[in-house]
Enzyme design. Structure first.
Site, PDB file in Angstrom:
ATOM      1  N   GLU A 170       0.523 -50.238  57.827  1.00 33.91           N
ATOM      2  CA  GLU A 170       0.811 -50.493  56.422  1.00 33.91           C
ATOM      3  C   GLU A 170       2.131 -49.795  56.170  1.00 33.91           C
ATOM      4  O   GLU A 170       2.227 -48.577  56.368  1.00 33.91           O
ATOM      5  CB  GLU A 170      -0.348 -49.924  55.584  1.00 33.91           C
ATOM      6  CG  GLU A 170      -0.528 -50.632  54.272  1.00 33.91           C
ATOM      7  CD  GLU A 170       0.212 -49.943  53.181  1.00 33.91           C
ATOM      8  OE1 GLU A 170       1.261 -50.492  52.765  1.00 33.91           O
ATOM      9  OE2 GLU A 170      -0.210 -48.879  52.749  1.00 33.91           O
ATOM     10  N   GLU A 228      13.984 -49.899  50.587  1.00 32.47           N
ATOM     11  CA  GLU A 228      12.969 -49.045  49.954  1.00 32.47           C
ATOM     12  C   GLU A 228      13.562 -47.653  49.710  1.00 32.47           C
ATOM     13  O   GLU A 228      14.061 -47.015  50.636  1.00 32.47           O
ATOM     14  CB  GLU A 228      11.733 -48.924  50.857  1.00 32.47           C
ATOM     15  CG  GLU A 228      10.617 -48.143  50.185  1.00 32.47           C
ATOM     16  CD  GLU A 228       9.347 -48.098  51.014  1.00 32.47           C
ATOM     17  OE1 GLU A 228       9.426 -47.757  52.209  1.00 32.47           O
ATOM     18  OE2 GLU A 228       8.262 -48.394  50.454  1.00 32.47           O
ATOM     19  N   SER A 263       6.602 -45.492  57.353  1.00 30.85           N
ATOM     20  CA  SER A 263       7.818 -46.302  57.239  1.00 30.85           C
ATOM     21  C   SER A 263       7.759 -47.525  58.154  1.00 30.85           C
ATOM     22  O   SER A 263       7.094 -47.515  59.195  1.00 30.85           O
ATOM     23  CB  SER A 263       9.043 -45.461  57.590  1.00 30.85           C
ATOM     24  OG  SER A 263       9.060 -45.225  58.981  1.00 30.85           O
ATOM     25  N   CYS A 311       3.977 -47.007  48.194  1.00 34.06           N
ATOM     26  CA  CYS A 311       4.503 -48.204  48.863  1.00 34.06           C
ATOM     27  C   CYS A 311       4.403 -49.400  47.931  1.00 34.06           C
ATOM     28  O   CYS A 311       5.068 -50.402  48.133  1.00 34.06           O
ATOM     29  CB  CYS A 311       3.792 -48.445  50.173  1.00 34.06           C
ATOM     30  SG  CYS A 311       2.039 -48.499  49.987  1.00 34.06           S
ATOM     31  N   LYS A 354      -4.288 -37.566  62.668  1.00 33.23           N
ATOM     32  CA  LYS A 354      -3.092 -36.728  62.498  1.00 33.23           C
ATOM     33  C   LYS A 354      -2.479 -36.998  61.132  1.00 33.23           C
ATOM     34  O   LYS A 354      -1.780 -37.980  60.916  1.00 33.23           O
ATOM     35  CB  LYS A 354      -2.050 -36.986  63.594  1.00 33.23           C
ATOM     36  CG  LYS A 354      -1.118 -35.803  63.694  1.00 33.23           C
ATOM     37  CD  LYS A 354       0.357 -36.065  63.813  1.00 33.23           C
ATOM     38  CE  LYS A 354       1.150 -36.739  62.766  1.00 33.23           C
ATOM     39  NZ  LYS A 354       1.549 -35.922  61.604  1.00 33.23           N
TER      40      LYS A 354
END
Ligand code: UN1
Length: 497
Positions: free
Chosen positions: A250, A385, A229, A284, A175
């Site tokens: 991750e 972040e 996230s 990231c 997905k």
């Protein structure tokens, strides 16, 4: 051109069961619709999982070198179509063309690496303590894998997951992000053309909110690989751990570059620009903090600001563009909110700070490359972040202080140090608590032949990519075989010759 995109379930390209759709839009020009895609629901997920589950026993018994050969064929095909696919990455995700091509190259690299893993996948053979007995460990696949991937590396990140999963003998329900579905579909088309049998790889489009959790927690899913996230990754990991599913995530980063007083400052400025504003800060691994030794703080800040003032925003397909758009309206709003937070916290806005709508940028989601100076370590802009073109510059008193600042966040993906002193670099290498450490290079641009992932809230479970401790560990489990050919009952730890 607008493409009509379909799901791929059990070897057939089909619409979602209830016919609902979503649009994929070019973030640099919202009048450009790239694809109409299925907005799938639970029954589409059910169908894909059932196909993957039915095919698992067949696929796992195909010799691994044969599975690898299909991935190697896909590598050749990706290579041939690199220009077209890279252009599509830029059109659908927004990153500049050189990076769009790099995204595809990373998938090609991974395909060659993981295709070849089909001839390795090795375990250990060790001597037994008993006569006429042997012992070995082998890697076996896990089963049906759910893969949930983000929009920032629309070709590379799916490739990081799908190739090692398939070569290891798992079947897959994929997905992709609903913001980059066309890139994902091209990757699946290529794998199908390369020879992946029907049902082994299934593609279901839709939103994470509507089907992500349903997919990850489905009883027939054995493993989950997620990139996105930290909030969602941790939530999925909690759910999966009570359901006995393998999961690796991750997640976020708050990566930093240290600039020492002996650094080559020109090089450090280039690294800070590449790490902070490459991919418009939407990696990231992005360098959203630069921690500068007080002796060169003012000089570095001036040089950095001057270089950033020259960056040209625009459509990534145009050669002169340095920085593309951000992915969508809600990300744009989130980034702008952080800029407001930074101002309120008392950081000094040195450059940028607003949206940009001039010329070719009129119809896109553009934010000016932004630098905050005098940032204090406890400010939210230095801790959270942002995932956009916003860099915080922080002053440090020396190496120890700089390392403390870098480590004093909840994330631990990537870090870097610019120094000419071998002792500084050795201490940094030892003490920086991140999964990746760069010396005299920026925080982005990991190569695929070593594990990729981070400490603390940046990663959960196994690392991705190649090398010892990389993705093959994510997609296989160990089985140990003891074979006794003595023809009598032998007792380990008890029988002594
Ligand atoms: C990511 O942003 O999720 O090291 C992945 C890098 C790239 C991968 C980034 N090779 O920056």
């Amino acid at each position: 051109m607008t493409e009509k995109i379909k799901n791929f379930i059990n070897g057939k390209w089909i619409d979602s069961a209830d016919g609902k759709t979503l649009k994929s839009i070019n973030p640099a020009d919202t009048s450009d619709t790239i694809g109409i895609i299925p907005r799938s629901g639970q029954s589409d997920i059910d169908a894909a999982i059932s196909a993957a589950s039915n095919l698992y026993n067949k696929w796992r018994l195909i010799p691994a070198p044969k599975r690898g050969e299909i991935i190697l064929r896909a590598a050749e095909m990706l290579n041939k179509r690199k220009q077209e696919l890279g252009t599509l990455v830029t059109r659908e995700m927004g990153k500049v063309l050189a990076e769009g091509l790099g995204d595809v190259q990373e998938a090609i690299d991974m395909a060659y690496y993981m295709g070849s893993e089909g001839r390795r996948l090795s375990g250990e053979t060790v001597p037994s303590e008993l006569p006429n007995k042997d012992c070995k460990s082998i890697r076996v696949p896990i089963g049906v894998f759910a893969m949930i991937t983000p929009w920032n590396f629309p070709t590379a990140i799916p490739a990081w997951k799908i190739f090692p999963a398939l070569v290891s003998g798992n079947t897959v329900v994929f997905k992709p992000s609903s913001y980059t579905p066309v890139c994902a579909t091209k990757l699946v088309e290529i794998l199908v053309e390369a020879g992946i049998p029907d049902g082994v790889l299934n593609l279901v489009h839709g939103t994470g909110e509507e089907i992500g959790e349903y997919l990850a927690t489905h009883p027939k899913v054995d493993g989950v690989s997620f990139t996105g996230s930290t909030a969602i990754g941790e939530k999925l990991a909690k759910m999966c751990s009570t359901l006995d599913k393998e999961i690796s995530c991750e997640m976020g980063g708050k990566n930093a570059i240290i600039v020492m007083d002996d650094a080559m400052l020109d090089l450090a400025v280039e690294g800070a620009i590449w790490g902070g504003f490459g991919t418009t800060g939407q990696r990231c691994t992005a360098a959203s903090r630069v921690v500068v030794h007080e002796a060169v703080y003012n000089k570095f800040l001036n040089m950095f600001t001057k270089a950033v003032s020259k960056l040209r925003l625009g459509n990534g397909l145009l050669k002169i563009t340095d920085v593309g758009p951000v992915i969508n309206k809600s990300q744009m709003q989130k980034i702008l909110n952080y800029i407001e937070i930074g101002k309120k916290e008392g950081a000094k806005l040195v450059i940028g700070g607003t949206t940009y709508k001039k010329g070719v940028c009129a119809n896109g989601y553009f934010i000016e490359p932004t630098i905050f100076a005098n940032v204090k370590q406890k400010m939210r802009i230095a801790q959270e972040e942002i995932f956009g073109p916003v860099v915080s510059v922080i002053k440090a008193h020396g190496l120890e202080d700089a390392i403390r600042i870098v480590n004093d966040v909840k994330y631990g993906l990537s870090s870097a140090i610019y120094t000419q002193d071998v002792n500084n670099s050795a201490v940094a290498e030892r003490d920086l608590d991140t999964g990746l450490v760069y010396i005299n290079a920026s925080t982005i641009g990991a190569e695929i032949q070593l594990p990729f992932g981070g400490t603390k809230k940046s990663g959960l479970g196994h690392r991705e990519a190649g090398g010892r401790g990389g993705a093959i560990d994510m997609f296989t489990k160990w089985k140990v075989i003891y074979r006794d050919f003595s023809g009598r009952l032998q007792k380990a730890q008890i029988d002594k010759e």
